[in-house]
Design a protein around this motif. Structure first.
Motif, PDB file in Angstrom:
ATOM      1  N   GLY A  68       0.838  -1.201   0.000  1.00  0.00           N
ATOM      2  CA  GLY A  68       0.000   0.000   0.000  1.00  0.00           C
ATOM      3  C   GLY A  68       0.865   1.239   0.000  1.00  0.00           C
ATOM      4  N   ASN A  73       0.345   2.394   4.886  1.00  0.00           N
ATOM      5  CA  ASN A  73       1.450   1.893   5.710  1.00  0.00           C
ATOM      6  C   ASN A  73       1.489   2.565   7.074  1.00  0.00           C
ATOM      7  N   CYS A 110      11.744   0.707   0.059  1.00  0.00           N
ATOM      8  CA  CYS A 110      11.576   1.309   1.390  1.00  0.00           C
ATOM      9  C   CYS A 110      12.360   0.560   2.461  1.00  0.00           C
ATOM     10  N   ASN A 134       6.723   3.813   6.983  1.00  0.00           N
ATOM     11  CA  ASN A 134       6.575   2.450   6.473  1.00  0.00           C
ATOM     12  C   ASN A 134       7.607   1.496   7.053  1.00  0.00           C
ATOM     13  N   ASN A 166       9.500   2.326  -6.686  1.00  0.00           N
ATOM     14  CA  ASN A 166       8.043   2.454  -6.762  1.00  0.00           C
ATOM     15  C   ASN A 166       7.542   1.936  -8.107  1.00  0.00           C
ATOM     16  N   SER A 179      -3.743   3.467  -2.048  1.00  0.00           N
ATOM     17  CA  SER A 179      -2.882   3.315  -3.235  1.00  0.00           C
ATOM     18  C   SER A 179      -1.582   4.109  -3.113  1.00  0.00           C
ATOM     19  N   HIS A 180      -0.688   3.858  -4.074  1.00  0.00           N
ATOM     20  CA  HIS A 180       0.543   4.650  -4.187  1.00  0.00           C
ATOM     21  C   HIS A 180       0.245   5.916  -4.972  1.00  0.00           C
ATOM     22  N   VAL A 181       1.263   6.792  -5.032  1.00  0.00           N
ATOM     23  CA  VAL A 181       1.026   8.134  -5.581  1.00  0.00           C
ATOM     24  C   VAL A 181       0.644   8.130  -7.052  1.00  0.00           C
ATOM     25  N   LEU A 185      -2.851   9.752  -8.333  1.00  0.00           N
ATOM     26  CA  LEU A 185      -2.913  11.010  -9.096  1.00  0.00           C
ATOM     27  C   LEU A 185      -3.539  10.801 -10.472  1.00  0.00           C
ATOM     28  N   ARG A 210      10.742  10.689  -6.297  1.00  0.00           N
ATOM     29  CA  ARG A 210      10.512   9.252  -6.413  1.00  0.00           C
ATOM     30  C   ARG A 210      10.973   8.760  -7.781  1.00  0.00           C
TER      31      ARG A 210
HETATM   32  O1  GFB Z   1       3.573   6.392  -3.338  1.00  0.00           O
HETATM   33  P1  GFB Z   1       3.437   6.791  -1.914  1.00  0.00           P
HETATM   34  O2  GFB Z   1       2.136   6.567  -1.236  1.00  0.00           O
HETATM   35  O3  GFB Z   1       4.520   5.989  -1.051  1.00  0.00           O
HETATM   36  O4  GFB Z   1       3.810   8.362  -1.723  1.00  0.00           O
HETATM   37  P2  GFB Z   1       6.072   6.179  -0.778  1.00  0.00           P
HETATM   38  C1  GFB Z   1       4.868   8.922  -2.406  1.00  0.00           C
HETATM   39  C2  GFB Z   1       4.831  10.433  -2.239  1.00  0.00           C
HETATM   40  O5  GFB Z   1       3.715  10.914  -3.025  1.00  0.00           O
HETATM   41  C3  GFB Z   1       4.584  10.938  -0.805  1.00  0.00           C
HETATM   42  C4  GFB Z   1       2.973  11.848  -2.259  1.00  0.00           C
HETATM   43  O6  GFB Z   1       5.389  12.073  -0.602  1.00  0.00           O
HETATM   44  C5  GFB Z   1       3.118  11.335  -0.838  1.00  0.00           C
HETATM   45  O7  GFB Z   1       2.811  12.384   0.081  1.00  0.00           O
HETATM   46  N1  GFB Z   1       1.586  11.907  -2.752  1.00  0.00           N
HETATM   47  C6  GFB Z   1       1.031  12.989  -3.330  1.00  0.00           C
HETATM   48  C7  GFB Z   1       0.666  10.932  -2.686  1.00  0.00           C
HETATM   49  N2  GFB Z   1      -0.259  12.754  -3.626  1.00  0.00           N
HETATM   50  C8  GFB Z   1      -0.518  11.473  -3.239  1.00  0.00           C
HETATM   51  C9  GFB Z   1      -1.693  10.673  -3.291  1.00  0.00           C
HETATM   52  O8  GFB Z   1      -2.775  11.101  -3.734  1.00  0.00           O
HETATM   53  N3  GFB Z   1      -1.576   9.401  -2.821  1.00  0.00           N
HETATM   54  C10 GFB Z   1      -0.392   8.914  -2.321  1.00  0.00           C
HETATM   55  N4  GFB Z   1      -0.353   7.633  -1.891  1.00  0.00           N
HETATM   56  N5  GFB Z   1       0.752   9.660  -2.224  1.00  0.00           N
HETATM   57  C11 GFB Z   1       5.835   3.645  -0.296  1.00  0.00           C
HETATM   58  C12 GFB Z   1       5.824   2.768   0.921  1.00  0.00           C
HETATM   59  O9  GFB Z   1       6.336   4.897   0.116  1.00  0.00           O
HETATM   60  O10 GFB Z   1       6.698   3.172  -1.321  1.00  0.00           O
HETATM   61  C13 GFB Z   1       5.478   1.358   0.533  1.00  0.00           C
HETATM   62  O11 GFB Z   1       4.896   3.287   1.869  1.00  0.00           O
HETATM   63  C14 GFB Z   1       6.318   0.891  -0.621  1.00  0.00           C
HETATM   64  O12 GFB Z   1       5.691   0.539   1.638  1.00  0.00           O
HETATM   65  C15 GFB Z   1       6.294   1.874  -1.763  1.00  0.00           C
HETATM   66  O13 GFB Z   1       7.626   0.719  -0.188  1.00  0.00           O
HETATM   67  C16 GFB Z   1       7.218   1.437  -2.866  1.00  0.00           C
HETATM   68  O14 GFB Z   1       6.840   6.099  -2.042  1.00  0.00           O
HETATM   69  O15 GFB Z   1       6.318   7.370   0.097  1.00  0.00           O
END
Ligand code: GFB
Length: 319
Positions: A68, A73, A110, A134, A166, A179-181, A185, A210
């Motif tokens: 997630g 996380n 991560c 995470n 990612n 979901s992831h970013v 988006l 990222r």
């Molecule tokens: O992809 P994401 O949720 O996970 O967030 P991580 C990446 C960045 O995108 C963060 C920003 O700085 C979020 O604040 N972001 C902006 C958003 N808008 C959004 C949105 O609408 N949704 C989300 N989700 N983020 C993950 C780990 O970290 O990376 C997992 O938590 C895993 O365990 C994954 O390792 C690969 O990249 O920060």
């Protein structure tokens, strides 16, 4: 790797697992074994042992995991550490008991410290504290790769760990909370365009950076490792470049055709400031990612609209 090998893809319905099945079929490996959650609960050790005793598997691709984005996380650390530990210990130990020849374990970028030199090399593992949002998931994934290393050392197994950056692509999770970013988006930009909204909300400051790898490239890297007889070790899998969340949002607006304003929600966490992987280990062996980010986002958006956004939305699709 023998084209007749019996290859168990654990987690075949997920984004990584389904990409592995697509790639295996495309490369002529048709002895692919899969089990749905209803057919085989990977959290049930006895059931997993029984499966491996019955099925005579040659290779395991362990893509099953509880995954997630940053909010999922941070809000469910107990579920993330427990489910991932149980799945990986059950499958890796049962594979060993059944004398499975080869196994590939999938982790995540991560696992590396929050603050470490960039790009991140595999040897930076455990050299300083993890990112708090995470760390539970990261500890579970570190335990999994350490389990593979320990079994290789003690039992001469041939278990390899791949650490992708990612990921995005077909079969991703588009739930806006878990979901992831990138998928989040994509969905938000699409819905803002269809609804005629003036703004698109981006979590955090937009300044974290990222790296994004299309899941089909991860599947290609996995086949590369198996076909080049890589029998142990830890390998980063990435594209070798990153961008800011703001730049990602701007790219997604371009692909989706959303022309409104970006609004940054400072109440949401930024997480790790940067986690660009050093991808030289696989590069030195001859593997490189091939799917560019804008190309990958465009194809992923097309799939999203066709599968998730309904036929009316397709009419307004930008590409
Ligand atoms: O992809 P994401 O949720 O996970 O967030 P991580 C990446 C960045 O995108 C963060 C920003 O700085 C979020 O604040 N972001 C902006 C958003 N808008 C959004 C949105 O609408 N949704 C989300 N989700 N983020 C993950 C780990 O970290 O990376 C997992 O938590 C895993 O365990 C994954 O390792 C690969 O990249 O920060």
């Amino acid at each position: 790797m023998n084209k007749q090998a019996r290859i168990f893809v654990a987690g075949h319905r997920g984004m990584v697992g389904s990409a592995l099945v697509r790639r295996l079929n495309a490369e002529g490996y048709h002895n692919v074994v899969t089990r749905s959650r209803a057919e085989l609960d990977l959290k049930d050790q006895a059931a997993v042992n029984g499966f491996f005793e019955r099925e005579k598997i040659d290779v395991v691709l362990l893509a099953a995991a509880r995954v997630g984005g940053i909010l999922a996380n941070a809000s469910q650390p107990g579920e993330f550490i427990y489910e991932n530990l149980v799945i990986e210990t059950n499958v890796i130990h049962a594979a060993f008991r059944a004398q499975v020849e080869r196994l590939v374990f999938f982790g995540s970028s991560c696992i590396y410290p929050k603050q470490c030199p960039q790009p991140i090399r595999e040897e930076y593992l455990l050299t300083s504290p993890l990112e708090p949002t995470n760390d539970a998931y990261a500890i579970a994934k570190i335990a999994g790769l350490k389990l593979c290393e320990a079994y290789n050392r003690e039992y001469n197994t041939q278990y390899v760990s791949l650490m992708p950056t990612n990921l995005y692509g077909p079969n991703d999770n588009y739930d806006l909370n878990s979901s992831h970013v990138l998928p989040a988006l994509l969905r938000k930009a699409h819905e803002a365009k269809v609804d005629g909204s003036a703004t698109l909300t981006v979590w955090g400051s937009g300044t974290p950076r990222r790296e994004f790898l299309h899941v089909d490239d991860l599947a290609a890297a996995t086949l590369f490792v198996l076909e080049h007889n890589v029998t142990e070790g830890l390998f980063n899998v990435g594209v070798g470049e990153d961008l800011s969340i703001r730049e990602l949002a701007e790219c997604i607006c371009k692909v989706t055709g959303f022309e409104g304003e970006l609004v940054f929600d400072a109440s949401k966490p930024d997480g790790t400031p940067r986690k660009l992987l050093d991808v030289s280990r696989l590069a030195q062996m001859g593997w490189h990612a091939t799917i560019g980010l804008e190309e990958g986002i465009t194809s992923t958006y097309r799939e999203f609209v066709e599968l998730h956004a309904g036929s009316t939305a397709a009419a307004v699709m930008h590409v």
